[in-house]
Every structure is written in structure tokens, then in C-alpha cells.
Enzyme design. Structure first.
Site, PDB file in Angstrom:
ATOM      1  N   TYR A   1      -5.812 -15.823   8.863  1.00 50.92           N
ATOM      2  CA  TYR A   1      -5.103 -14.951   7.964  1.00 50.92           C
ATOM      3  C   TYR A   1      -5.969 -14.299   6.869  1.00 50.92           C
ATOM      4  CZ  TYR A   1      -1.044 -12.754   5.446  1.00 50.92           C
ATOM      5  OH  TYR A   1      -0.157 -12.201   4.723  1.00 50.92           O
TER       6      TYR A   1
ATOM      7  N   TYR B   1      -2.058  -3.917   6.888  1.00 52.70           N
ATOM      8  CA  TYR B   1      -1.461  -5.016   6.079  1.00 52.70           C
ATOM      9  C   TYR B   1      -0.248  -5.242   6.834  1.00 52.70           C
ATOM     10  CZ  TYR B   1       0.478  -8.405   3.030  1.00 52.70           C
ATOM     11  OH  TYR B   1       0.870  -9.416   2.326  1.00 52.70           O
TER      12      TYR B   1
END
Lengths: 327, 389
Positions: free
Chosen positions: B293, B343
Site C-alpha cells: 500500500y 487512488y
């Protein structure tokens, strides 16, 4: 506001982009010594090139010139500018009225940028044309959602010579705390209110802490009345013994910086940037988030000794900050 | 009844919309397009889907998605909390559902107008994202309003403790930007970045520069999860879940776990690592690629340590200019990640994990048997290992 209604509003306000606010404004008086003197008095400007004819002769200009930052002053309309927001008389007023009628009642001047091409000489006439340059998408800001409106003004003299330009940006917003705004009588137009920091909601589990900061001028640390364990931030039960009973001790205020960041962007109304944000280790062992004041961003370091100071905002809100410890 | 999620579920379909800065459509449209594509990718009918999982932060609720896509009867649905930390949780919930028979075919999804609508990077001021208003109130009055500001506090300490510098962070950003140059669906496609570009980007919250921060985008992404047996009868090569877990560690807060002993460490990720390695019988050496991440570059460094790819404090030496690329020790975020693809709150990183196992990445390493994918850093989170069937 429904999506459709919002679309309609945005179409309506975007139609203003590119439009001149009104006709070209011509300065009421040509560039003249008395206005320069008054302006210099008001600003504390003492440079002889603006004020003293003999001294000015010896400068590259050979005569008195006007301070560049006076540029806008030559075309200001005076008190007349104040009128027109209820009864629009130009495109800018009309744009603002459309937004005000849709609940965007707040106005904040956010920033201005000026460019000066050259010094203005005595006797020149200044002319200004202002155009609605751009309208942002809807933004969420600290004071509420709204639109940034940028106008661009170009300045010329009587012969069409370029003198400079100015862009001016205002935020037209829906006050986030309409209730609080409405309760302040006489300030129905939230226009005059200075933005302030985002306040903590005063809930059962945290309100007492802020009240103690304000009333006692200390940083309280919650303490379990059963096993004496300290805890911060406050919570309604002791994670060590399960007791819901608590009181608080006053922190000494002595602490060290555990870590920090210097915040540059994004910038929210009500805060002054850059912000030196810190996590401190209080002498009592608990950690808390705060702000370091009276310290340049380049001077903060991990491990530095700091001491608490209770800061009071203009609106009376009290908040514990830290400053470098006195040696 | 299974007692572990090892080999009990597989990803059989993935779907995604275009990733843009202004979708011009509703979040429900993005969600349903991604869900429909995941179902089509698996080669089954919407009526065969009987479960849905999404984020608590997602605005498209399950029955609206079901009704729009033509999903009929459902026997399982759930929502996972904590922003990007939810990504792996979606997979974990769906895997539990198919492993226990609560549902047969579960689609997990996330769709957001993250640039043209509510922007995460604008912080918690305009509209409070979380119901946990009191929690945020310990930070908001001090101007600590954005994810960048919270992560910067932790990054500063990490860099101070281990001597990591901006150049180390830059390697993460530059490598992923390079990967995005082969991914036409990446927002940063056609926009390569040099060290000089990186260094010149403006400071957001020191030490984080603009290019240490992920973007904001519009889009939707979905995965279809079923049992390995059923997946084998579907259209695609299954990505079998070798291990999956959610993980929240003692002292956990949402983005603001500032009160633990060591802020230069991610104990929730260490917990996730321990769990997925145990469940899968695998270790860091078995991972052929990863999608760690990457909302902010320092998070990648800290995860390399938590998942045992290098020792504590050694990530700065691990992230050389090549280590995270195709030929390197651990090809990471081969699609560009959140930094350079889009995103999508981590679900796009899961989709890339599946593509890597299928051999379909735009930057496909030669041999990929196992891929590690993680979700949000600084929040209650999780990790999953996908394996080749």
C-alpha cells in the site's frame, strides 16, 4: 442541494467567466502629489523618491513618482464600492448575488497578486478593466464549502500603456456553522467574521478536558480513580482496570518533542502557515498532539525541550500549545 | 467447516473503469460498471452472484448495486471500516463467506469520485468522513487535518531513527512512476519522473513532498471471489488466496496511532505478516512480487521491514534504484500503484496482484507464484497472499 440544482447553479455562475465586471474605470484624479503624500503617511512610507521633489530629482526618475503598490488606489471608487450587493449594478455583484441567493452567504478575501510594469509619473491617468477570470470547482474549506472567484484587473494609462495587473481571489461559501453564525445578532452576513480554527465538538468524553484548559489554564491529564493510570487522549474507560471513574491531574507543561512535521499545504482558513505540528512526550509520560509556537520551522528538532503555553484565539477559544523551553 | 482461509477461496474475476480526474458520472455508475466487468471477466451471469462487500466509506450501497447490475437473491453482504485499510478486509470477508457457504460468488468493490467529488487530501474539515468525531478533535484544532500531516509525523521519526533520506523515498516514487509508463490506464501514463523532478516538487508536510503523496482520482474497481473449485470452472486462471487476514494492533487509532512506544514501526503490519505467512506456509523469500500500500512513499519502506523483506531500519538500503523494479529483489506495484496508477483506495492494488498471478501485468516478471498485497497504512489494515493454482 440536489445534483441537478447544483449543475444548474454551476452553469449559471460559469456563464460569468470571461465577462468584464463593468466598463473601464478611469481614475478620478490623475497621479498627484497630495494623494501620494496621504498614502505614504497611512502606510508609513518615507522614501524621498515619493515625497521630496529635490531628492527625487537625483533619482533615476528625475522627479517624484508614485509608489508602485498604490496602483489600485488610483482607480478605487471610494464609498460607492460598498453599494450594489443587494441591488446589483455590475457583473461581479450579479455573480455574488446568485451565490448568496443559493446559500453561499459568506465572503472571504483569500489572496491577491499584483504585477507592476513601471513607476507611475505625476499627471498620468490610470484606467482599469476588471474581468471575471475564473471560478473554481466547489471546494471544501475550513469555513464551509464554496467557490473561489478570481478577478483579473489590467491597468493602463491614458495612452494605453501597460502599467500592471492584479488578480484578486475571494471565497464565496456556505458558512459551515450556520447556527453559530445566526446566533450572533447583527452579523447575519457572515461576511465580517474572521475565520477561526476548527473547534473540537464538546462531547461527553472530551468536553471536560477543553473546559479545564480554559478555566484552569493547564493541560489536564485524565487519571483513573481506581488504579491511578494516566491516559491521553481521554476515553470513557480505563484500559488497564475497566473502571469508568476518572479525575484529572494538571500536567507540569514540561515536555520533549517526540516527532514533528511542518505543514505547508493544503492551507485552511483559521490557521497560520507553515504550522509546526508536534507530538510531545509530557513529563508525566503521556503523549499528545499540539503546535509549536515561537519557533522557526528550521529550529525544531526531535528531543527538544518545550513548555506548555495556553494560547487564546481572538474569539476566546483556548488551546494548549508549546514553545521552546526557557533555558 | 474450514478452520483457516488457506486455499479456501480464489479471485476469479477483476473489473475496473477508466481512472480519471473527472468521471462525469455517479459513483454508483462507476461501482456497477466495475462490478459488471468483474462478473464478465469471470464468465458468469450477474444472477449467479449472491454476495457483495464494500467500504463503509463507499457511497454505493449493496442493494442499489445489486439491483442495477441485475444481481438477484443475496445471502451475504458486509462493509469494512477504516478507509484504505479496508481493501484486504473486503477479500477476507468474501473469502470467509464462500469458504463457509454463506454465499457462493461474492463481488467486492470500491468506487469513488475521489478527485471531482469528495477529496481525501482536503482533510477532515469540510465534511467529517468518520463518525469518530471526538477522535479527530484531538488533532483538528491543531491543524493536523490531512492524511499527509498524520503520516508525516511518523515518517519524520522513522527517517530520524534510521537515517533514511528524501532520496530513499524518491526511489519508491520514481520506480512506480516508471512502471506506470507501460500502463495506459494509469493517471501518470506518459508522465515519467526524474530524481530532479521529484526533488523540485513542493513540500506538503515535511518531509513529504508532493510526489511522496498519492493522487486523487475517480474510478471503480471490483474483484469476484469464489471457491477454488468453482473458480476452475470459470473463464480465468484463478488467483488462489493462500492466506488473508485483517490486522489491528494494540493502541491502534485511525491514522493517529501516536501513543505507542515505537512510532518508527508498523506493528499492525507485523501482525498481518505473521498471520499470512503462518496461514500460507510461505515467507518473504517466497514472494515474487508485491503490491504494498502506497498512499505515501515512507509507508512502502516501513512495510518492507514489517513483512521481513529486510531487517528493521534497513529498508533505506533495500530500496535502491533497481530493487523494486522487474529485475529487482521485489517488483512492487508493477501497475504504478496509488502513487502513479490511481487512488482506488487499494482495490486497484489487489487487482494488480491478481493480474501478476495470471501473468497479465503490463510489467510482468518472468516467474510469479506468489504475490503479497497489503491495505492501508496507519489504519486497521490487512494482508493477502495470492498464489498460482
Amino acid at each position: 442541494m440536489s445534483d441537478e440544482k447544483k449543475k444548474a447553479l454551476e452553469a449559471q455562475i460559469r456563464a460569468f467567466v470571461g465577462k468584464p465586471v463593468g466598463p473601464v474605470v478611469v481614475g478620478r484624479d490623475p497621479v498627484n502629489e497630495p494623494m501620494i503624500r496621504q498614502w505614504c503617511d497611512a502606510m508609513g512610507e518615507t522614501h524621498p523618491a515619493y515625497l521630496d521633489a529635490d531628492a527625487a530629482k537625483k533619482t533615476v526618475h528625475g522627479e517624484i513618482v508614485a509608489p508602485p503598490t498604490m496602483l489600485q488606489a488610483w482607480v478605487m471608487e471610494g464609498w460607492a464600492m460598498h453599494e450594489g450587493y443587494d441591488e446589483p449594478k455590475n457583473e461581479q455583484h450579479r455573480l455574488h448575488k446568485v451565490l448568496a441567493d443559493n446559500g453561499y452567504t459568506g465572503v472571504l478575501g483569500t489572496n491577491t497578486e499584483e504585477n507592476y510594469t513601471r513607476y507611475l509619473r505625476l499627471g498620468e491617468t490610470v484606467k482599469a478593466l476588471t474581468v471575471i477570470d475564473s471560478i473554481s470547482e466547489e471546494k471544501a474549506t475550513g469555513v464551509g464549502i464554496g467557490y473561489f472567484i478570481t478577478t483579473k484587473t489590467t491597468f493602463e494609462n491614458q495612452d494605453g500603456e501597460d502599467l500592471g495587473s492584479m488578480s484578486f481571489r475571494v471565497l464565496r461559501f456556505k458558512p459551515a456553522n450556520a447556527q453559530a453564525a445566526a446566533s450572533k445578532e447583527g452579523e447575519s452576513k457572515a461576511t465580517a467574521q474572521k475565520p477561526s480554527r476548527i473547534k473540537p465538538p464538546m462531547g461527553h468524553d472530551n468536553g471536560w478536558w477543553w473546559e479545564k484548559v480554559a478555566s484552569d489554564g493547564v493541560i489536564p491529564i485524565q487519571r483513573c480513580t481506581s488504579c491511578q493510570k494516566l491516559r491521553h487522549p481521554p476515553r470513557p474507560m480505563c484500559d488497564a482496570c475497566g473502571s469508568q471513574g476518572f479525575d484529572a491531574i494538571a500536567a507540569s507543561g514540561r515536555a520533549t518533542v517526540h516527532t514533528f512535521t511542518v505543514i505547508h499545504y493544503p492551507q485552511f482558513p483559521g490557521y497560520e502557515y507553515p504550522i509546526v505540528s508536534i507530538i510531545v512526550d509530557l513529563e508525566e509520560g503521556e503523549r499528545m498532539a499540539s503546535t509549536l509556537v515561537d519557533c522557526k520551522p528550521e529550529d525544531v528538532s526531535i528531543g527538544m525541550a518545550v513548555e506548555a503555553v495556553i494560547h487564546e484565539d481572538e474569539d476566546g477559544f483556548k488551546i494548549p500549545f508549546f514553545r521552546p523551553a526557557a533555558r | 467447516m474450514p478452520t483457516t482461509l488457506h486455499n479456501e477461496a480464489a479471485v476469479a474475476g477483476i473489473g475496473q473503469t477508466a481512472y480519471t480526474k473527472n468521471s462525469g458520472v455517479s459513483e454508483l455508475q462507476l461501482a456497477t460498471e466495475a462490478v459488471r466487468k468483474a462478473i464478465d471477466d469471470a464468465g458468469i451471469q450477474p444472477s449467479e452472484v449472491d454476495g457483495l462487500v464494500t467500504y463503509t466509506m463507499d457511497s454505493s450501497d449493496e442493494v442499489e448495486v445489486a439491483r442495477t447490475v441485475g444481481i438477484g437473491d443475496m445471502t451475504f453482504w458486509s462493509q469494512v471500516n477504516y478507509g484504505g485499510g479496508a481493501a484486504v478486509g473486503l477479500v477476507a470477508h468474501a473469502a470467509m463467506a464462500v469458504a463457509t457457504g454463506a454465499a457462493k460468488n461474492v463481488v467486492v468493490y470500491r468506487a469513488l469520485n475521489g478527485r471531482s467529488g469528495q477529496r481525501m487530501g482536503q482533510g477532515v474539515s469540510g465534511q467529517i468522513i468518520s463518525s469518530d468525531l471526538i477522535h479527530w478533535s484531538w488533532y483538528m484544532p491543531f491543524g493536523l487535518l490531512t492524511p499527509a500531516s498524520w503520516i508525516a509525523l511518523q515518517a519524520r521519526l522513522y527517517m530520524h531513527k534510521y537515517g533514511a533520506t528524501s532520496e530513499h523515498l524518491a526511489h519508491v516514487a520514481i520506480t512506480q512512476r516508471m512502471h506506470a509508463q507501460k500502463n495506459p490506464n494509469a493517471a501518470m501514463y506518459g508522465k515519467p519522473m526524474t530524481m530532479d523532478d521529484y526533488m523540485k516538487s513542493r513540500m506538503i508536510c515535511e518531509p513529504l513532498r508532493l510526489f511522496d503523496c498519492c493522487q486523487e482520482d475517480d474510478g471503480g474497481c471490483a474483484l469476484l471471489i469464489t471457491t477454488p473449485e468453482r473458480a476452475r470452472d470459470m473463464k480465468q486462471t484463478p488467483a488462489v488466496i493462500r492466506g488473508v487476514t485483517q490486522a489491528s494492533f494494540e493502541g491502534q487509532e485511525q491514522m493517529t496511532s501516536f501513543y505507542r512506544d515505537d512510532l518508527a514501526w508498523l506493528p499492525e503490519m507485523e501482525l498481518a505478516a505473521k498471520r499470512v505467512y503462518e496461514m500460507s506456509g510461505l515467507g518473504p523469500k517466497d514472494m515474487d512480487a508485491a503490491c504494498l500500500y502506497d498512499a505515501f512513499t515512507p509507508e512502502v519502506l516501513m512495510q518492507l521491514e514489517a513483512f521481513g523483506f529486510c531487517g528493521r531500519g534497513e529498508a533505506k538500503d533495500f530500496v535502491t534504484s533497481e530493487s523494486l523494479t522487474l529485475g529487482g529483489a521485489l517488483p512492487n506495484n508493477t501497475h504504478g500503484g496509488l502513487l502513479s496508477e490511481a487512488y482506488l483506495h487499494g482495490v486497484n492494488n489487489l487487482a494488480e496482484g491478481v493480474r501478476l498471478v495470471r501473468g497479465e501485468s503490463c510489467n510482468q516478471p518472468d516467474k510469479v507464484d506468489h504475490v503479497l498485497v497489503t491495505s492501508g497504512v496507519g489504519v486497521p489494515t490487512g494482508a493477502v497472499i495470492f498464489g498460482k493454482d
